[in-house]
Scaffold this motif. Sequence first.
Motif, mmCIF file in Angstrom:
data_model
loop_
_atom_site.group_PDB
_atom_site.id
_atom_site.type_symbol
_atom_site.label_atom_id
_atom_site.label_comp_id
_atom_site.label_asym_id
_atom_site.label_seq_id
_atom_site.Cartn_x
_atom_site.Cartn_y
_atom_site.Cartn_z
ATOM 1 N N VAL A 1 -4.990 13.614 14.944
ATOM 2 C CA VAL A 1 -5.253 13.690 13.667
ATOM 3 C C VAL A 1 -4.723 15.015 13.180
ATOM 4 N N LYS A 2 -3.830 15.019 12.165
ATOM 5 C CA LYS A 2 -3.042 16.186 11.777
ATOM 6 C C LYS A 2 -3.409 16.311 10.260
ATOM 7 N N ILE A 3 -4.017 17.548 9.971
ATOM 8 C CA ILE A 3 -4.468 18.060 8.641
ATOM 9 C C ILE A 3 -3.425 18.917 8.016
ATOM 10 N N VAL A 4 -3.167 18.892 6.951
ATOM 11 C CA VAL A 4 -2.300 19.850 6.118
ATOM 12 C C VAL A 4 -3.093 20.155 5.020
ATOM 13 N N GLU A 5 -3.334 21.553 4.994
ATOM 14 C CA GLU A 5 -3.749 22.189 3.811
ATOM 15 C C GLU A 5 -2.712 22.813 2.920
ATOM 16 N N PHE A 6 -2.584 22.419 1.532
ATOM 17 C CA PHE A 6 -1.707 23.207 0.572
ATOM 18 C C PHE A 6 -2.762 24.390 0.012
ATOM 19 N N GLY A 7 -2.163 25.532 0.075
ATOM 20 C CA GLY A 7 -3.109 26.671 -0.515
ATOM 21 C C GLY A 7 -2.291 27.775 -1.249
ATOM 22 N N GLY B 1 -1.631 12.271 6.734
ATOM 23 C CA GLY B 1 -0.688 11.819 5.704
ATOM 24 C C GLY B 1 -1.300 11.463 4.479
ATOM 25 N N LYS B 2 -2.677 11.193 4.517
ATOM 26 C CA LYS B 2 -3.243 10.530 3.404
ATOM 27 C C LYS B 2 -4.257 11.747 2.567
ATOM 28 N N GLU B 3 -4.155 11.789 1.335
ATOM 29 C CA GLU B 3 -4.704 12.597 0.583
ATOM 30 C C GLU B 3 -6.327 12.502 0.650
ATOM 31 N N VAL C 1 -0.032 17.051 -5.676
ATOM 32 C CA VAL C 1 -0.903 18.180 -5.620
ATOM 33 C C VAL C 1 -1.077 18.805 -6.722
ATOM 34 N N ARG C 2 -2.356 18.906 -7.172
ATOM 35 C CA ARG C 2 -2.745 19.481 -8.648
ATOM 36 C C ARG C 2 -3.605 20.691 -8.462
ATOM 37 N N ARG D 1 0.850 -0.956 -0.012
ATOM 38 C CA ARG D 1 -0.049 0.003 -0.066
ATOM 39 C C ARG D 1 0.703 1.421 0.054
ATOM 40 N N SER D 2 0.176 2.151 -0.528
ATOM 41 C CA SER D 2 1.039 3.725 -0.718
ATOM 42 C C SER D 2 1.455 4.127 0.828
#
Length: 240
Positions: free
Chosen positions: A73-79, A214-216, A204-205, A52-53
Amino acid sequence: MTQPIKKSAYKSQRKAEQERMERQRKTMRKLIWGTAIVVVLGIVAALIFTPRSNPTDFDYAALPVLGKTDAPVKIVEFGDYKCPSCQIFSQQVKPVLEKEYVETGKVALYFMDFPFIGPDSTTAALAAHSVFHQSNDAFWKYYDALYKNQPDEKTLWATPDYLVKLAKDNAIDVDTDLLKKDIDGQTYIKEVNANNSAAIKANVRSTPTLFINGKEFTGSFADYGAIKTAIEDALKDASE
């Protein structure tokens, strides 16, 4: 006597042909079942043994954080500060997320740059990094101010003077002279570029893109119900 002999020979030949065809059918059935079993076993093996990835690794300690760093739970926002969709997330989703999960200690929200819209996306990111290095709390106030006062994305608005004025007008508790110096001198350009590279590496697109432990998150950023479900699943995994 000639005719009966011919009929007997015909019957024998027909019987032999039928037996031969029956043997062929049995052989085909065995081949089909054998092939089917091999295919099924192959699928099962692929499901079991295909690795698994792995979740994407982030240097959380180096990022702006909203909430407790020991949250499960850790959430990363790319912005991108010029992104209208990011503005929607910041004003409509983040406040609910903050109230329901961040303030309760279940979630920590982190931010990373993905400045891809225009050159002033990078300028805004430089300003935000400067604010962050002065104060983590001030960063999130500046984050909100940037999106709340976001002009049209086609306009070149994130100039150093505008970004400093924005900090002053919104009473962001930082040294604005240092802020101006950091923007003009591109003090934190390596950090901005590193975040941008991390976004590309993580495939990230678009912005905003969220990673939950860590999971999109592949659902819609505006669908809070789907985000909530993903968070609950992550909380369940973290407790096991």
